[in-house]
Design an enzyme around this catalytic site. Structure first.
Site, PDB file in Angstrom:
ATOM      1  N   CYS A 112     -36.629 -16.131  34.511  1.00  0.00           N
ATOM      2  CA  CYS A 112     -35.461 -16.410  33.663  1.00  0.00           C
ATOM      3  C   CYS A 112     -34.860 -17.779  33.985  1.00  0.00           C
ATOM      4  O   CYS A 112     -34.555 -18.563  33.077  1.00  0.00           O
ATOM      5  CB  CYS A 112     -34.413 -15.308  33.859  1.00  0.00           C
ATOM      6  SG  CYS A 112     -34.124 -14.859  35.582  1.00  0.00           S
ATOM      7  N   HIS A 150     -26.800 -15.508  34.932  1.00  0.00           N
ATOM      8  CA  HIS A 150     -26.837 -16.603  35.917  1.00  0.00           C
ATOM      9  C   HIS A 150     -26.034 -17.773  35.349  1.00  0.00           C
ATOM     10  O   HIS A 150     -25.916 -17.917  34.123  1.00  0.00           O
ATOM     11  CB  HIS A 150     -28.256 -17.131  36.122  1.00  0.00           C
ATOM     12  CG  HIS A 150     -29.253 -16.135  36.623  1.00  0.00           C
ATOM     13  ND1 HIS A 150     -29.114 -15.433  37.794  1.00  0.00           N
ATOM     14  CD2 HIS A 150     -30.461 -15.752  36.111  1.00  0.00           C
ATOM     15  CE1 HIS A 150     -30.177 -14.664  37.987  1.00  0.00           C
ATOM     16  NE2 HIS A 150     -31.012 -14.838  36.977  1.00  0.00           N
TER      17      HIS A 150
HETATM   18  P1  NAD Z   1     -37.916  -3.208  36.434  1.00  0.00           P
HETATM   19  O1  NAD Z   1     -37.935  -2.573  37.782  1.00  0.00           O
HETATM   20  O2  NAD Z   1     -36.701  -3.077  35.578  1.00  0.00           O
HETATM   21  O3  NAD Z   1     -39.143  -2.657  35.568  1.00  0.00           O
HETATM   22  C1  NAD Z   1     -40.433  -2.520  36.097  1.00  0.00           C
HETATM   23  C2  NAD Z   1     -41.033  -1.232  35.546  1.00  0.00           C
HETATM   24  O4  NAD Z   1     -42.370  -1.118  35.977  1.00  0.00           O
HETATM   25  C3  NAD Z   1     -40.285   0.020  36.025  1.00  0.00           C
HETATM   26  O5  NAD Z   1     -40.087   0.867  34.903  1.00  0.00           O
HETATM   27  C4  NAD Z   1     -41.255   0.637  37.032  1.00  0.00           C
HETATM   28  O6  NAD Z   1     -41.152   2.050  37.083  1.00  0.00           O
HETATM   29  C5  NAD Z   1     -42.593   0.229  36.439  1.00  0.00           C
HETATM   30  N1  NAD Z   1     -43.721   0.234  37.368  1.00  0.00           N
HETATM   31  C6  NAD Z   1     -43.734   0.158  38.717  1.00  0.00           C
HETATM   32  N2  NAD Z   1     -45.007   0.173  39.199  1.00  0.00           N
HETATM   33  C7  NAD Z   1     -45.815   0.252  38.103  1.00  0.00           C
HETATM   34  C8  NAD Z   1     -47.211   0.325  37.926  1.00  0.00           C
HETATM   35  N3  NAD Z   1     -48.069   0.303  38.958  1.00  0.00           N
HETATM   36  N4  NAD Z   1     -47.698   0.432  36.662  1.00  0.00           N
HETATM   37  C9  NAD Z   1     -46.862   0.460  35.578  1.00  0.00           C
HETATM   38  N5  NAD Z   1     -45.523   0.404  35.707  1.00  0.00           N
HETATM   39  C10 NAD Z   1     -45.004   0.298  36.947  1.00  0.00           C
HETATM   40  O7  NAD Z   1     -38.300  -4.733  36.657  1.00  0.00           O
HETATM   41  P2  NAD Z   1     -37.985  -5.956  35.702  1.00  0.00           P
HETATM   42  O8  NAD Z   1     -36.622  -6.456  36.010  1.00  0.00           O
HETATM   43  O9  NAD Z   1     -38.328  -5.599  34.304  1.00  0.00           O
HETATM   44  O10 NAD Z   1     -38.982  -7.037  36.294  1.00  0.00           O
HETATM   45  C11 NAD Z   1     -40.350  -7.062  35.926  1.00  0.00           C
HETATM   46  C12 NAD Z   1     -40.893  -8.459  36.145  1.00  0.00           C
HETATM   47  O11 NAD Z   1     -40.129  -9.361  35.344  1.00  0.00           O
HETATM   48  C13 NAD Z   1     -40.790  -8.994  37.584  1.00  0.00           C
HETATM   49  O12 NAD Z   1     -41.874  -9.875  37.807  1.00  0.00           O
HETATM   50  C14 NAD Z   1     -39.504  -9.786  37.548  1.00  0.00           C
HETATM   51  O13 NAD Z   1     -39.456 -10.779  38.545  1.00  0.00           O
HETATM   52  C15 NAD Z   1     -39.586 -10.390  36.159  1.00  0.00           C
HETATM   53  N6  NAD Z   1     -38.289 -10.791  35.600  1.00  0.00           N
HETATM   54  C16 NAD Z   1     -37.190 -10.009  35.735  1.00  0.00           C
HETATM   55  C17 NAD Z   1     -35.990 -10.446  35.225  1.00  0.00           C
HETATM   56  C18 NAD Z   1     -34.730  -9.654  35.362  1.00  0.00           C
HETATM   57  O14 NAD Z   1     -33.661 -10.196  35.415  1.00  0.00           O
HETATM   58  N7  NAD Z   1     -34.769  -8.358  35.431  1.00  0.00           N
HETATM   59  C19 NAD Z   1     -35.926 -11.683  34.558  1.00  0.00           C
HETATM   60  C20 NAD Z   1     -37.090 -12.429  34.367  1.00  0.00           C
HETATM   61  C21 NAD Z   1     -38.277 -11.990  34.915  1.00  0.00           C
END
Ligand code: NAD
Length: 337
Positions: free
Chosen positions: A140, A220
């Site tokens: 992000c 942020h």
């Molecule tokens: P999150 O924890 O909200 O979602 C991740 C999902 O994946 C959860 O539902 C979890 O149960 C599931 N999961 C876990 N292990 C798994 C597997 N082996 N197979 C399938 N599903 C599985 O996380 P998020 O915030 O959505 O983040 C995901 C990615 O996006 C990360 O790389 C993070 O750094 C990136 N990201 C997050 C944000 C943010 O602010 N949340 C912003 C930009 C990028």
């Protein structure tokens, strides 16, 4: 129609699924989840075929009365492109599965930049991802900085970027994160890792970043200083930024004084989940002193990468060029508030 599967249906995955469904040239094949929580319940309610990500957990879905469409391997096989939105590090572990099925995959910003063919920001390097197999949509914060740097670089040239990133402690649902009542230099060592991450998009860019974490969940905030290779006046820079579809230059008359009012505005505007896909740049903050540009921008961490994922899908499928893809994505989502 491009058939898209989403593995990992959390904060990012569920937003990407809805954004893909809104596109005229894409359909959601299904989403994969590890457990039958409220997000699984909502996925079923939205008629997304639900796949189990982990074989041992199938029983949990059966017990919850949730019908599964199959295992994640089947989802990968049936998809033209897979979007991996699993927690940081899990995407890299999943990359073998995607390779085995010859399915091009997108990963998120928490993954290492090392194992992918390219990192991606639609405004800055769309073409690098065309026909690639493994593409990382940058974080992000890196998305927010890249969208700003690209037009400044094209119009004026950029000598050096210095940015202080005041980061939210966690997303609204992440009750275990913090700080609760503190202000943390994070990382305490300077410069922070965010600058090198921006260099995965602009390899030759001179950039130093500093990071902090604060007790907030909404957005942020970036305090940005760009030394340009020209000396434009502030009004010209403001106009340049306002012309970018994914930069929202907040007009002074809106009287938006922070992230709280921004989120309220997004909700009033009917944005799904109150999401703000654009960088939010305070118009009054855009100031120039010779070749130095200063501004504040707020970044909605949960959603700014969502349109970027949609564009990256078209890039790896070689289904459109950058301008066509961005226009289609923006139009389908209703970008511009
Ligand atoms: P999150 O924890 O909200 O979602 C991740 C999902 O994946 C959860 O539902 C979890 O149960 C599931 N999961 C876990 N292990 C798994 C597997 N082996 N197979 C399938 N599903 C599985 O996380 P998020 O915030 O959505 O983040 C995901 C990615 O996006 C990360 O790389 C993070 O750094 C990136 N990201 C997050 C944000 C943010 O602010 N949340 C912003 C930009 C990028």
């Amino acid at each position: 129609m491009l058939r898209v599967g989403i593995n990992g249906y959390g904060t990012i995955g569920k937003r990407v699924a809805d954004a893909v469904r809104a596109q005229p040239d894409m359909e959601v094949v299904g989403v994969a989840k590890t457990r039958p929580n409220f997000e699984a319940e909502r996925a079923v309610a939205k008629d997304y075929p639900l796949y189990a990500a982990i074989e041992d957990r199938v029983e949990l879905f059966d017990d919850a009365g949730i019908e599964l469409a199959g295992m994640v391997e089947e989802l990968v096989e049936e998809s033209d492109v897979i979007v991996d939105a699993c927690p940081s590090g899990v995407g890299e572990q999943n990359s073998e599965l995607y390779a085995e099925h010859d399915t091009p995959a997108l990963y998120q910003g928490g993954e290492s930049a090392e194992f992918v063919d390219t990192s991606f920001n639609a405004r800055s390097n769309f073409a690098d991802a065309v026909d690639a197999d493994h593409v990382r949509v940058v974080s992000c914060n890196t998305t927010g900085l890249s969208r700003l740097i690209a037009p400044l670089g094209e119009e004026y040239g950029v000598e050096k970027v210095r940015a202080t990133l005041v980061r939210r402690g966690g997303d609204p649902a992440q009750s275990s994160r913090g700080p609760i009542n503190d202000i943390l230099p994070d990382p305490v060592t300077l410069p922070s890792h965010h600058g090198p991450d921006v260099q995965t998009i602009f390899p030759d860019l001179a950039i130093d970043t500093l990071g902090l974490k604060v007790p907030a969940t909404l957005m942020h905030m970036h305090s940005v200083n760009v030394t340009l290779e020209a000396e434009p006046d502030a009004a010209a820079v403001r106009d340049l930024l306002a012309d970018e579809s994914r930069l929202f230059v907040i007009p002074e008359r809106f009287d938006i004084d922070g992230a709280g009012a921004l989120k309220e505005y997004a909700q009033d505007a009917g944005r799904p989940r109150g999401d703000i896909w654009e960088n939010c740049v305070w118009g009054e903050s855009v100031t120039t002193e010779g070749s130095d540009l200063y501004l504040f921008q707020a970044i909605h961490q949960e959603s700014d990468v969502v349109p970027e994922n949609v564009d990256a899908i078209r890039a790896v499928a070689n289904a459109a060029d950058a301008a066509e893809s961005v226009a289609t994505t923006d139009d389908a989502l209703g970008m511009g508030i």
